[in-house]
Design a protein around this motif. Structure first.
Motif, PDB file in Angstrom:
ATOM      1  N   UNK A  70     -10.051   5.398  11.300  1.00 56.96           N
ATOM      2  CA  UNK A  70      -9.510   5.989  10.071  1.00 56.96           C
ATOM      3  C   UNK A  70      -8.151   6.633  10.352  1.00 56.96           C
ATOM      4  N   UNK A  71      -8.012   7.244  11.525  1.00 57.16           N
ATOM      5  CA  UNK A  71      -6.719   7.833  11.883  1.00 57.16           C
ATOM      6  C   UNK A  71      -5.656   6.750  11.989  1.00 57.16           C
ATOM      7  N   UNK A  72      -6.012   5.576  12.536  1.00 51.61           N
ATOM      8  CA  UNK A  72      -5.057   4.459  12.588  1.00 51.61           C
ATOM      9  C   UNK A  72      -4.546   4.151  11.184  1.00 51.61           C
ATOM     10  N   UNK A  73      -5.492   4.062  10.237  1.00 55.61           N
ATOM     11  CA  UNK A  73      -5.106   3.713   8.873  1.00 55.61           C
ATOM     12  C   UNK A  73      -4.249   4.812   8.243  1.00 55.61           C
ATOM     13  N   UNK A  74      -4.582   6.053   8.527  1.00 58.88           N
ATOM     14  CA  UNK A  74      -3.782   7.170   8.004  1.00 58.88           C
ATOM     15  C   UNK A  74      -2.345   7.055   8.492  1.00 58.88           C
ATOM     16  N   UNK A  75      -2.173   6.769   9.775  1.00 55.47           N
ATOM     17  CA  UNK A  75      -0.831   6.662  10.346  1.00 55.47           C
ATOM     18  C   UNK A  75      -0.077   5.473   9.760  1.00 55.47           C
ATOM     19  N   UNK A  76      -0.800   4.390   9.471  1.00 52.95           N
ATOM     20  CA  UNK A  76      -0.157   3.215   8.872  1.00 52.95           C
ATOM     21  C   UNK A  76       0.392   3.546   7.493  1.00 52.95           C
ATOM     22  N   UNK A  77      -0.442   4.146   6.649  1.00 55.18           N
ATOM     23  CA  UNK A  77       0.018   4.451   5.292  1.00 55.18           C
ATOM     24  C   UNK A  77       1.045   5.580   5.282  1.00 55.18           C
ATOM     25  N   UNK A  78       0.985   6.443   6.282  1.00 53.68           N
ATOM     26  CA  UNK A  78       2.030   7.460   6.400  1.00 53.68           C
ATOM     27  C   UNK A  78       3.353   6.788   6.757  1.00 53.68           C
ATOM     28  N   UNK A  79       3.267   5.740   7.581  1.00 54.90           N
ATOM     29  CA  UNK A  79       4.454   4.957   7.937  1.00 54.90           C
ATOM     30  C   UNK A  79       5.078   4.316   6.702  1.00 54.90           C
ATOM     31  N   UNK A  80       4.236   3.983   5.723  1.00 56.61           N
ATOM     32  CA  UNK A  80       4.731   3.387   4.484  1.00 56.61           C
ATOM     33  C   UNK A  80       5.299   4.435   3.531  1.00 56.61           C
ATOM     34  N   UNK A  81       5.143   5.702   3.891  1.00 52.85           N
ATOM     35  CA  UNK A  81       5.726   6.757   3.068  1.00 52.85           C
ATOM     36  C   UNK A  81       4.785   7.386   2.059  1.00 52.85           C
ATOM     37  N   UNK A  82       3.477   7.127   2.177  1.00 57.38           N
ATOM     38  CA  UNK A  82       2.525   7.694   1.224  1.00 57.38           C
ATOM     39  C   UNK A  82       2.222   9.154   1.557  1.00 57.38           C
ATOM     40  N   UNK A  83       2.116  10.008   0.532  1.00 59.31           N
ATOM     41  CA  UNK A  83       1.687  11.391   0.753  1.00 59.31           C
ATOM     42  C   UNK A  83       0.240  11.397   1.246  1.00 59.31           C
ATOM     43  N   UNK A  84      -0.145  12.445   1.947  1.00 61.05           N
ATOM     44  CA  UNK A  84      -1.497  12.510   2.499  1.00 61.05           C
ATOM     45  C   UNK A  84      -2.566  12.417   1.416  1.00 61.05           C
ATOM     46  N   UNK A  85      -2.306  13.031   0.258  1.00 63.03           N
ATOM     47  CA  UNK A  85      -3.284  12.981  -0.826  1.00 63.03           C
ATOM     48  C   UNK A  85      -3.544  11.561  -1.290  1.00 63.03           C
ATOM     49  N   UNK A  86      -2.478  10.765  -1.399  1.00 66.34           N
ATOM     50  CA  UNK A  86      -2.627   9.371  -1.819  1.00 66.34           C
ATOM     51  C   UNK A  86      -3.351   8.554  -0.757  1.00 66.34           C
TER      52      UNK A  86
END
Length: 245
Positions: A48-64
């Motif tokens: 799940x942390x991998x996925x969080x870092x991926x979407x953070x790389x895309x610029x998504x806010x943590x809430x999204x």
């Protein structure tokens, strides 16, 4: 695998402070908290942390990001495929930069600027971000889903996975049956109730959208069809019948 918060921080590059913050907001909770208060993370939490870092790389806010990962529409294989594509683009850019530096060390005087160009990576990042936003969006349904998911234990997750698999398998067993058949429609009703009880209030409008997505997205259909060829198509058609009643 079982990592302490300190070990996970070292391996991932995410600070302990950030990991604690993720826990506080329900984005990434440890799989175990010892009596001493130490946090531990299992394979599911690490992924799940991998996925969080991926979407953070895309610029998504943590809430999204929390809403996306908690959505029943989340496709792990699709996310990994997109992540890999982005990494390949970055690797190719780094290879060009390495070649540029190597040639300069050999005395080459050619002024090459292409290796510094990040437009392809930026375009790919924007494409995936746009697709993700279009798939999940900023809706009350997914906010509710994220809120519920934050309270799940590992046992809850296992139970949800088992129940959803049972429903998919039941649909698979009826492939070839008229979508309007009472037995098939009963399964649609069961699926709607499952989504409502587990994730968010699944209105007929939301259910209809899910049904369309099951076949509109080839990768999503492939995931459902693991239970049997034609399962996604039957679910989609049966949901369409159900929502027209």
């Amino acid at each position: 695998m079982r990592l302490s918060i300190g070990s996970l921080s070292k391996r991932s590059g995410v600070s302990i402070r950030a990991l604690r913050h993720y826990d506080q907001i329900g984005l990434l909770q440890p799989s175990e908290v010892a009596e001493s208060g130490y946090r531990y993370y299992d394979d599911a939490a690490i992924e799940r942390l991998w996925q969080i870092l991926f979407y953070r790389e895309l610029g998504f806010p943590l809430g999204d990001i929390g809403e996306i990962l908690s959505s029943p529409a989340f496709d792990r294989n699709r996310a990994l495929t997109e992540h890999r594509s982005l990494l390949v683009q970055k690797r190719e850019r780094l290879d060009r930069l390495i070649d540029l530096v190597s040639n300069a060390m050999k005395g080459a005087n050619k002024m090459e600027f292409k290796p510094f160009d990040t437009s392809e990576i930026d375009a790919l990042r924007e494409q995936y971000a746009a697709e993700a936003k279009a798939r999940w969006g900023d809706t009350q349904a997914y906010r509710e889903s994220a809120k519920r998911a934050a309270q799940w234990t590992e046992a809850d997750k296992a139970k949800l996975k088992k129940e959803s698999a049972e429903i998919f398998a039941a649909f698979a067993a009826l492939v070839g049956t008229d979508p309007a058949h009472a037995q098939v429609q009963a399964l649609v009703s069961r699926w709607k109730a499952f989504v409502s009880e587990s994730y968010y209030d699944c209105t007929d409008e939301i259910l209809a959208g899910l049904g369309q997505m099951y076949i509109a997205d080839e990768r999503f259909a492939k995931n459902i069809d693991k239970f049997g060829a034609g399962t996604a198509q039957l679910m989609s058609e049966a949901i369409a019948v159900y929502c027209k009643k």
